[in-house]
Design a protein around this motif. Structure first.
Motif, short mmCIF file in Angstrom:
data_model
loop_
_atom_site.label_atom_id
_atom_site.label_comp_id
_atom_site.label_asym_id
_atom_site.label_seq_id
_atom_site.Cartn_x
_atom_site.Cartn_y
_atom_site.Cartn_z
N SER A 168 36.05 31.77 40.66
CA SER A 168 36.10 32.25 41.02
C SER A 168 36.67 34.12 40.62
O SER A 168 37.08 33.62 39.42
CB SER A 168 37.34 31.69 42.10
OG SER A 168 39.40 32.19 41.49
N SER A 169 36.65 34.98 41.54
CA SER A 169 36.87 35.85 41.06
C SER A 169 38.38 35.77 40.22
O SER A 169 38.76 36.22 38.72
CB SER A 169 37.51 37.18 41.58
OG SER A 169 35.73 37.31 41.85
N GLU A 170 38.99 35.22 40.30
CA GLU A 170 40.46 35.14 39.66
C GLU A 170 40.33 33.94 39.13
O GLU A 170 41.53 34.72 37.48
CB GLU A 170 41.56 33.96 40.76
CG GLU A 170 42.41 35.51 42.21
CD GLU A 170 40.71 34.91 43.29
OE1 GLU A 170 39.55 34.66 43.23
OE2 GLU A 170 40.84 36.32 44.51
N GLU A 171 39.98 33.06 38.77
CA GLU A 171 39.40 31.98 38.14
C GLU A 171 39.30 33.29 36.31
O GLU A 171 39.48 32.67 35.51
CB GLU A 171 38.97 30.88 37.78
CG GLU A 171 40.04 30.39 38.80
CD GLU A 171 38.45 29.32 39.20
OE1 GLU A 171 39.41 27.91 39.49
OE2 GLU A 171 37.72 29.29 39.78
N ILE A 172 38.26 34.11 37.13
CA ILE A 172 37.63 34.78 35.97
C ILE A 172 38.90 35.63 35.53
O ILE A 172 38.72 35.84 33.64
CB ILE A 172 36.18 35.24 35.94
CG1 ILE A 172 35.36 34.47 36.64
CG2 ILE A 172 35.39 36.22 35.05
CD1 ILE A 172 34.11 35.22 37.18
N PRO A 179 41.99 42.84 35.55
CA PRO A 179 42.32 42.65 36.62
C PRO A 179 41.66 42.15 37.72
O PRO A 179 40.53 42.52 36.96
CB PRO A 179 43.60 44.09 36.69
CG PRO A 179 43.31 44.53 35.90
CD PRO A 179 43.08 44.34 34.54
N VAL A 180 42.06 41.19 38.44
CA VAL A 180 40.78 40.79 39.24
C VAL A 180 40.08 41.58 40.13
O VAL A 180 38.59 41.91 40.10
CB VAL A 180 41.16 39.87 41.11
CG1 VAL A 180 40.94 39.68 41.81
CG2 VAL A 180 42.08 39.31 40.08
N PRO A 181 40.18 43.01 40.57
CA PRO A 181 39.56 44.21 41.00
C PRO A 181 38.18 44.40 39.35
O PRO A 181 37.39 44.89 40.22
CB PRO A 181 40.73 44.86 41.48
CG PRO A 181 41.91 43.98 41.88
CD PRO A 181 41.82 43.55 40.44
N THR A 182 38.76 44.47 39.04
CA THR A 182 37.84 44.21 37.97
C THR A 182 37.27 43.99 37.59
O THR A 182 35.69 44.51 37.59
CB THR A 182 38.82 44.10 35.76
OG1 THR A 182 39.77 45.85 36.21
CG2 THR A 182 38.23 45.22 35.42
N VAL A 183 37.09 42.49 37.48
CA VAL A 183 36.01 41.03 37.56
C VAL A 183 35.60 41.51 39.10
O VAL A 183 33.96 41.64 38.64
CB VAL A 183 36.65 39.88 37.87
CG1 VAL A 183 35.80 39.08 38.02
CG2 VAL A 183 38.21 40.14 36.29
N GLN A 184 35.93 41.64 40.04
CA GLN A 184 34.82 42.16 41.41
C GLN A 184 34.17 43.27 40.80
O GLN A 184 33.24 43.38 41.59
CB GLN A 184 36.66 41.95 42.37
CG GLN A 184 37.18 40.85 42.45
CD GLN A 184 37.75 40.70 44.13
OE1 GLN A 184 38.41 42.16 44.10
NE2 GLN A 184 37.97 39.96 44.35
#
Length: 212
Positions: A168-172, A179-184
Motif C-alpha cells: 500500500s502507499s502507507e507501507e511504501i 509522507p503518504v501523499p508524496t508516494v501517492q
C-alpha cells in the motif's frame, strides 16, 4: 476512476458483520498474494496498464458484495479475472461507441461531408483469453513496465512496490520515511507518464533489459 490501496466497500454493507468481515478478509488476502498476477494478466489482455488496474479494482469491489452474499468461490483468482475481463469488455465497448458518436458529430460540422473520416479503435474480439500458465511472464512484463526508463528512479521504485509487490502507499511511505501523499503523487505521475509514452505491455528486447 480513483484507485484505492484496499477494497473500499465497508464490512457489513450487504449482510451481517461476521459474513461481510469474512468476505473482506478473503478479498484482501487474495489481492495481497495475487495482485501482480491479476494486474499482469489483465494488462496483457487489454494492452492498457491503467485500464487493467481500474477493472481489477472494480472486480474487487464486486467481490466484496458477491462473496458476502454467496461465499468465496473455489477459484477466487479466476473469479476476479473473469469479472475484470467483463468490465474491460464493457469499457472497450463504451469507448468504441463514444468514438463513433464523436465521429458522427465531427462529420456534421464538416461542410459537404457525411463523416469526419475518423475511425474508432477496433473493439476486442468476443474472446481474448489469457493463459494462466504464463503468470511468470506476465509478472516479469509488469515489472519491466514499472521500471521503464521514462520514469525517474523514485517513481520506478514506488510503482514497482505498488503494482508488483502489492504494498500500500502507507507501507511504501513508511519504508522510505516520506509522507503518504508524496508516494501517492509519485505513483500517479508514473502511471500518467507510462500512459502518455504508450509503453507497451511486453518484455523489452534483450539489449534493453540490463538498463531496467
Amino acid at each position: 476512476m480513483a484507485r484505492a490501496d484496499r477494497p473500499a466497500v465497508t464490512a457489513g454493507a450487504t449482510d451481517g458483520p461476521p459474513v461481510a468481515e469474512s468476505a473482506r478478509r478473503a478479498v484482501e488476502a487474495v489481492w495481497r498474494i495475487e495482485s501482480a498476477r491479476i494486474v499482469g494478466a489483465l494488462a496483457r489482455y487489454t494492452g492498457d496498464f491503467a485500464l487493467a488496474e481500474d477493472v481489477a479494482q472494480e472486480a474487487l469491489a464486486e467481490a466484496l458484495v458477491t462473496w458476502t452474499r454467496d461465499g468465496a468461490p473455489a477459484n477466487p483468482v479466476g473469479w476476479l479475472l473473469a469479472t475484470a475481463r467483463r468490465r474491460a469488455i464493457d469499457a472497450f465497448r463504451r469507448g468504441s461507441a463514444l468514438d463513433e458518436r464523436y465521429a458522427v458529430l465531427a462529420g456534421r460540422l464538416a461542410d459537404g461531408q457525411s463523416s469526419s473520416g475518423a475511425d474508432g479503435p477496433p473493439g476486442p474480439p468476443d474472446d481474448l483469453p489469457w493463459d494462466p500458465d504464463r503468470v511468470d511472464d506476465d509478472v516479469l512484463s509488469l515489472m519491466f513496465v514499472a521500471c521503464h526508463p521514462v520514469l525517474s528512479p523514485e517513481a520506478k521504485v514506488a510503482l514497482t512496490l505498488r503494482v508488483v509487490g502489492g504494498l500500500s502507499s502507507e507501507e511504501i511511505a513508511r519504508a522510505f520515511l516520506v509522507p503518504v501523499p508524496t508516494v501517492q503523487a509519485r505513483i500517479t505521475r508514473a502511471k500518467k507518464t507510462i500512459a502518455a509514452a504508450r509503453v507497451p505491455f511486453e518484455l523489452p528486447p534483450p539489449e534493453e533489459r540490463p538498463g531496467r
